[in-house]
Design an enzyme around this catalytic site. Structure first.
Site, PDB file in Angstrom:
ATOM      1  N   GLU A 290      32.872  61.068  54.517  1.00  0.00           N
ATOM      2  CA  GLU A 290      32.563  60.588  53.169  1.00  0.00           C
ATOM      3  C   GLU A 290      33.273  59.266  52.878  1.00  0.00           C
ATOM      4  O   GLU A 290      34.190  59.200  52.074  1.00  0.00           O
ATOM      5  CB  GLU A 290      32.908  61.657  52.127  1.00  0.00           C
ATOM      6  N   ARG A 329      43.624  46.394  41.657  1.00  0.00           N
ATOM      7  CA  ARG A 329      44.237  46.688  42.967  1.00  0.00           C
ATOM      8  C   ARG A 329      45.501  45.891  43.269  1.00  0.00           C
ATOM      9  O   ARG A 329      46.475  46.460  43.750  1.00  0.00           O
ATOM     10  CB  ARG A 329      43.207  46.528  44.091  1.00  0.00           C
ATOM     11  N   CYS A 361      49.373  40.553  29.088  1.00  0.00           N
ATOM     12  CA  CYS A 361      50.819  40.474  28.889  1.00  0.00           C
ATOM     13  C   CYS A 361      51.536  41.509  29.747  1.00  0.00           C
ATOM     14  O   CYS A 361      52.052  42.511  29.244  1.00  0.00           O
ATOM     15  CB  CYS A 361      51.161  40.682  27.420  1.00  0.00           C
ATOM     16  N   TYR A 390      36.562  50.068  44.405  1.00  0.00           N
ATOM     17  CA  TYR A 390      37.691  50.272  43.482  1.00  0.00           C
ATOM     18  C   TYR A 390      38.012  48.996  42.704  1.00  0.00           C
ATOM     19  O   TYR A 390      39.160  48.730  42.379  1.00  0.00           O
ATOM     20  CB  TYR A 390      38.925  50.794  44.254  1.00  0.00           C
TER      21      TYR A 390
END
Ligand SMILES: *Cc1c(COP(=O)(O)O)cnc(C)c1O
Length: 428
Positions: A290, A329, A361, A390
């Protein structure tokens, strides 16, 4: 897969055609430099930035290469990497199934036309609401498989009258991956501890159609070292599968890596396939995999414009309109993404150490620090590579920043840009 599924069209060219393409014709990785700068600039002009641009044909090519490397395996795309409807449809047309991490993902997979029996729901500490929904869709005829990682999830399925397909997720006690946050194989959170797997199978078999054994090592298996660790993981999975016997399939999870840096070699998919075959040799069960990242990572770029250029003691700081809310990421995993100036004159500019920083910030809101890049100017268009997995999925509205839009390389709007009104829509 349903035969009557209409292929998605991507600027007139059918994605299904691309899926039929010879996998030998597609490179193992699409580098950021391979994207057409003029085309990306035009799209940015039309749709504004920050903007994800997704090449649906590349998704189909990645599926085709996976199929070529694993001709007999059940391949199920880990939907959480990228849930855009058009991406799901491209994956479905390429003949892969769907692995889902929540009821929401199961819903999306069914809506995108995956047949129920091509859908796996991996139930990690599943909330009541998720189990209720998934069991209801099963009662409505979606013959999906539920992968359970704890004995008491089986009890919760019994209580709901579920007696369909079940796969047991084992925790083999070893993991692998590019960052400690993605090594799941050994984390106690995931799966039934190895020494209890046989007992859980014995308890499940009378009440469910127990079809598989599952384990997932983690994300981002890439170099030789990772592959050696992965072999250890596979060997344990093979032992467990041998112990429990009588399985339709053994699912060894996802985690097939892609190179994020231009100087990294692409993963040798055939070597991974050979290692899996060797380690699982002798098992009388189909192989299931998968992959998520591998299917979509190099199929998208993130476009962002420079809004502020500032000289600092050791570097230039290029302030851009994308931030960690658009691409998490780097902040979350210290992940590296190549950055390319799409300005035609950038090749003539001097290079300098550049920190590319977002508008949030948070000190972690930088895409790179002091990286050699052409000296930036206000208004420059930059592209970040390998953001298809992602990327958009982890976008948030922190700092009240609307989420970006997502457009196909053919120019079709996949996901609209959020508006300021969207930010407060749920407030009462
Ligand atoms: C995230 C996940 C995957 C996909 O991992 P990739 O690294 O994207 O291939 C597969 N299976 C499970 C159970 C996962 O949680």
């Amino acid at each position: 897969m349903s035969d009557d599924a209409t292929p998605v069209t991507d600027g007139g060219e059918s994605v299904a055609d691309a899926a039929d393409a010879d996998p030998e014709d597609s490179p193992a990785i699409r580098r950021l430099a391979d994207w057409d700068a003029d085309r990306l600039s035009d799209i940015a002009d039309e749709h504004d930035t920050p903007l994800y641009v997704t090449d649906l044909d590349r998704v189909a090519e990645n599926c085709a290469r996976l199929r070529a490397a694993f001709p007999d395996a059940d391949l199920r795309y880990a939907v959480k990497a990228n849930t855009a409807r058009a991406v799901l449809e491209a994956v479905r047309d390429a003949g892969l199934g769907a692995e889902c991490a929540s009821a929401g993902e199961v819903r999306r997979a069914l809506d995108a036309g995956f047949d129920g029996d091509d859908v796996d729901y991996t139930a990690v500490n599943p909330p009541e609401r998720d189990l209720d929904a998934v069991v209801e869709w099963w009662e409505d005829g979606a013959d999906l498989t539920i992968t359970v990682g704890a004995a008491d999830t089986l009890d919760r399925l019994r209580e709901r009258g579920y007696d369909g397909r079940v796969c047991v997720r084992a925790n083999p006690g070893v993991g692998a991956g590019h960052h400690e946050k993605v090594r799941t194989g050994g984390a106690a959170k995931f799966g039934v501890p190895a020494e209890r797997v046989a007992e859980v199978f014995a308890s499940a078999r009378p009440d469910f159609d127990v079809v598989g054994l599952h384990a997932h090592a983690g994300s981002g298996i890439h170099g030789d070292e990772d592959l050696a660790a992965h072999r250890e993981f596979l060997a344990r999975v093979a032992d467990l599968a041998g112990d429990v016997g009588d399985l339709e399939y053994v699912n060894v999870g996802g985690g097939i890596g892609v190179p994020y840096r231009d100087d990294e070699e692409p993963l040798d998919l055939d070597a991974v396939a050979a290692a899996i075959r060797e380690e699982l040799d002798g098992l009388d069960a189909r192989l299931a995999l998968e992959p998520g990242r591998y299917v979509v990572a190099d199929a998208a770029v993130l476009l962002t414009r420079v809004n502020t250029v500032k000289g600092a003691p050791n570097e230039l700081v290029a302030g851009v309109d994308a931030g960690m809310t658009d691409l998490l990421r780097p902040a979350m995993y210290d992940a590296f993404h190549e950055i390319r100036s799409l300005e035609p004159d950038s090749v003539d500019r001097e290079e300098a150490p550049v920190t590319v920083a977002g508008p949030i910030c948070e000190s972690g809101d930088t895409f790179c620090e002091g990286r050699p890049l052409p000296v930036p100017e206000r208004g420059d268009l930059l592209a970040l590579g390998n953001v298809g997995a992602y990327g958009y999925e982890m976008a948030s509205t922190y700092n009240s920043r609307p989420r970006p839009a997502d457009v196909s390389l053919a120019g079709e709007l996949l996901r609209e840009r959020e508006s300021l009104a969207d930010l407060t829509r749920l407030e009462r």
